[in-house]
Design an enzyme around this catalytic site. Structure first.
Site, mmCIF file in Angstrom:
data_model
loop_
_atom_site.group_PDB
_atom_site.id
_atom_site.type_symbol
_atom_site.label_atom_id
_atom_site.label_comp_id
_atom_site.label_asym_id
_atom_site.label_seq_id
_atom_site.Cartn_x
_atom_site.Cartn_y
_atom_site.Cartn_z
ATOM 1 N N PHE A 111 77.971 55.442 28.649
ATOM 2 C CA PHE A 111 77.997 54.641 29.879
ATOM 3 C C PHE A 111 79.482 54.392 29.729
ATOM 4 O O PHE A 111 79.370 53.144 29.349
ATOM 5 C CB PHE A 111 77.253 54.768 30.703
ATOM 6 C CG PHE A 111 77.922 54.049 31.972
ATOM 7 C CD1 PHE A 111 78.494 54.924 33.102
ATOM 8 C CD2 PHE A 111 77.931 53.401 32.800
ATOM 9 C CE1 PHE A 111 77.697 55.297 33.935
ATOM 10 C CE2 PHE A 111 78.207 53.096 34.581
ATOM 11 C CZ PHE A 111 78.333 53.911 34.835
ATOM 12 N N ASP A 122 82.565 48.707 23.780
ATOM 13 C CA ASP A 122 81.739 48.180 25.218
ATOM 14 C C ASP A 122 80.955 47.211 25.125
ATOM 15 O O ASP A 122 79.369 47.817 24.841
ATOM 16 C CB ASP A 122 81.573 49.404 26.339
ATOM 17 C CG ASP A 122 80.797 49.231 27.190
ATOM 18 O OD1 ASP A 122 80.880 48.354 28.144
ATOM 19 O OD2 ASP A 122 81.417 50.406 27.964
ATOM 20 N N LYS A 124 79.148 41.809 34.051
ATOM 21 C CA LYS A 124 77.810 41.516 33.224
ATOM 22 C C LYS A 124 77.683 40.633 34.006
ATOM 23 O O LYS A 124 77.936 39.530 34.643
ATOM 24 C CB LYS A 124 76.879 42.659 33.303
ATOM 25 C CG LYS A 124 77.294 44.461 33.754
ATOM 26 C CD LYS A 124 76.379 44.748 32.954
ATOM 27 C CE LYS A 124 76.213 46.407 33.482
ATOM 28 N NZ LYS A 124 75.412 47.023 34.351
HETATM 29 N N1 PLP Z 1 80.514 49.535 30.352
HETATM 30 C C1 PLP Z 1 78.670 49.669 30.256
HETATM 31 C C2 PLP Z 1 78.685 49.557 29.145
HETATM 32 C C3 PLP Z 1 78.125 49.456 31.259
HETATM 33 O O1 PLP Z 1 76.811 49.693 31.096
HETATM 34 C C4 PLP Z 1 78.101 49.554 32.403
HETATM 35 C C5 PLP Z 1 77.561 49.227 34.111
HETATM 36 O O2 PLP Z 1 76.625 49.735 33.392
HETATM 37 C C6 PLP Z 1 80.108 49.487 32.733
HETATM 38 C C7 PLP Z 1 80.678 49.530 31.967
HETATM 39 C C8 PLP Z 1 80.812 49.145 34.190
HETATM 40 O O3 PLP Z 1 80.247 48.196 34.794
HETATM 41 P P1 PLP Z 1 81.472 47.875 36.262
HETATM 42 O O4 PLP Z 1 79.763 48.806 36.744
HETATM 43 O O5 PLP Z 1 80.700 46.442 36.748
HETATM 44 O O6 PLP Z 1 81.904 48.150 36.394
#
Ligand code: PLP
Length: 401
Positions: free
Chosen positions: A139, A224, A253
């Site tokens: 994700f 990521d 986050k």
């Molecule tokens: N990347 C990862 C691994 C995530 O867990 C998330 C959100 O859960 C995102 C990207 C996207 O982050 P945001 O919701 O702050 O755009």
């Protein structure tokens, strides 16, 4: 939830989220309260955002003081806090440079843009080499770049056509990643621990193998760490366990501890791919966000939180495994590391999240059958023990019915 809040939500909020069951109005440490005065042990932490729990005094002071100095200035001008934070993040990640944004999706989007610039440089032509290999079950956010990189159809449904240039290989399978890399590939992008995908950790061999593979093929290894970074696994970055240095890292986050901020670290040798005017973000590196993030880094250091997450994380996981042994018909196993842990349930997890909430424990579902437990990094052993008691009693009641 008070009826006025519910009515406003029902009438005016876009119905893109499931209808929220409660309204949270206050938090302190590991505790949160709803608008009817009910107290919860909050192991949802805003999905790994409230790294220091709610309203940590250092964090509150930093944000309050900054609010009296300067709320915002644009990236037309320098901000001393942005410089400080960039330096601190480079000290943690390695020689490189930092781009600031507001969210995880913008951070991963920036990595996708970096891969395009790298591909252009490799091939000498725009639009020639731009394939990115990501993992099935991954994700990476809700923007078109993040969504196209994501290896889950449910995130993409309804939004076709996606951005071209992404292929998805099986997580933790180096051979399949190797097969997926072609002459058109410019980067590999993975989460060291898949959070939304159900708390699946990359093996050290996989991460080391990918590093070698990407170096050998001249492509970028992009990580990521939006969910698994900022101390959640007991090292500042989850990939540190493998001893590798990636070429780019997305963060968000936990970085702001509750204040929206995203950041991308780019390894020194690739950092000049972005030139003035090629990328930007109005709010990126906002002084309030930087003050919040600096407070998070300060507290992680001063309260020795990485060590605490490592120690308590091992203990907590062992206790959860004990629960799995006690309730084998309900719990299939435990996954994850530090305070990014998942109980793999034998049934759909939605009803369990509701039952735990009614019993005073906030948790997060993942991938349909995984119960995510994301305590703040500074949680006490007593609070962890309390969560185990709640889990145990809710499981017991479930079995009796
Ligand atoms: N990347 C990862 C691994 C995530 O867990 C998330 C959100 O859960 C995102 C990207 C996207 O982050 P945001 O919701 O702050 O755009």
């Amino acid at each position: 939830m008070q009826s006025k809040t519910k009515e406003l939500y029902d009438q005016f909020a876009l119905q893109n989220y499931a209808s929220p069951p409660i309204a949270i109005v206050r938090g302190e440490g590991t505790r949160a309260w709803d608008d009817e005065g009910r107290e919860y042990l909050d192991f949802s932490t805003g999905v790994a955002v409230n790294a220091l729990g709610h309203c940590h005094p250092t964090w509150v002071k930093a944000v309050q003081e900054q609010a009296t100095q300067l709320g915002h200035c644009s990236n037309l001008y320098a901000s001393p806090l942005q410089g400080d934070l960039a330096k601190r993040l480079c000290a943690l990640a390695g020689p490189g440079r930092i781009f600031f944004c507001n969210s995880g999706a913008e951070a991963t989007e920036t990595l996708v843009k970096l891969s395009r610039l790298h591909g252009k440089k490799l091939s000498g032509r725009e639009g020639q080499r731009f394939q990115v290999v990501t993992a099935k079950g991954s994700f990476h956010g809700r923007t078109f770049g993040g969504m196209s990189a994501t290896g889950q159809e449910k995130t993409q449904a309804g939004f076709l056509p996606l951005l071209t240039g992404f292929s998805h290989a099986k997580f933790n399978d180096l051979n399949l990643f190797s097969d997926a890399i072609s002459e058109d590939t410019s980067a590999v992008l993975i989460e060291p621990i898949q959070g939304e995908g159900g708390v699946h950790a990359a093996t050290v061999d996989f991460l080391c193998g990918l590093r070698e593979l990407c170096t050998a093929r001249g492509i970028l290894l992009l990580l990521d760490e939006v969910q698994c970074g900022v101390g959640r696994t007991g090292t500042f970055f989850a990939h540190e366990e493998a001893g590798i240095i990636p070429d780019g890292i997305a963060m968000a986050k936990g970085l702001g501890g509750g204040f929206p901020i995203g950041a991308v670290w780019i390894r020194e040798e690739f950092s000049n791919l972005f030139q003035p005017g090629s990328h930007g973000c109005t709010f990126g590196g906002n002084p309030l966000a930087c003050a919040a993030a600096l407070a998070v880094l300060d507290v992680i250091e001063s309260e020795n939180l990485l060590q605490k997450v490592r120690d308590l994380g091992i203990w907590f996981k062992r206790e959860l495994q004990g629960l799995a042994t006690r309730f084998p018909s309900l719990v299939a196993g435990v996954r994850g590391q530090g305070f990014l842990l998942g109980l793999v349930m034998n049934t759909e997890v939605g009803p369990l999240v509701a039952e735990l909430r009614d019993a005073g424990l906030l948790t997060v579902p993942a991938a349909g059958d995984v119960l995510r437990l994301l305590p703040p990094l500074n949680v006490s052993r007593e609070d962890l023990q309390e969560s185990l008691q709640v889990l145990g009693s809710v499981f017991k009641i479930k079995l009796e019915h």
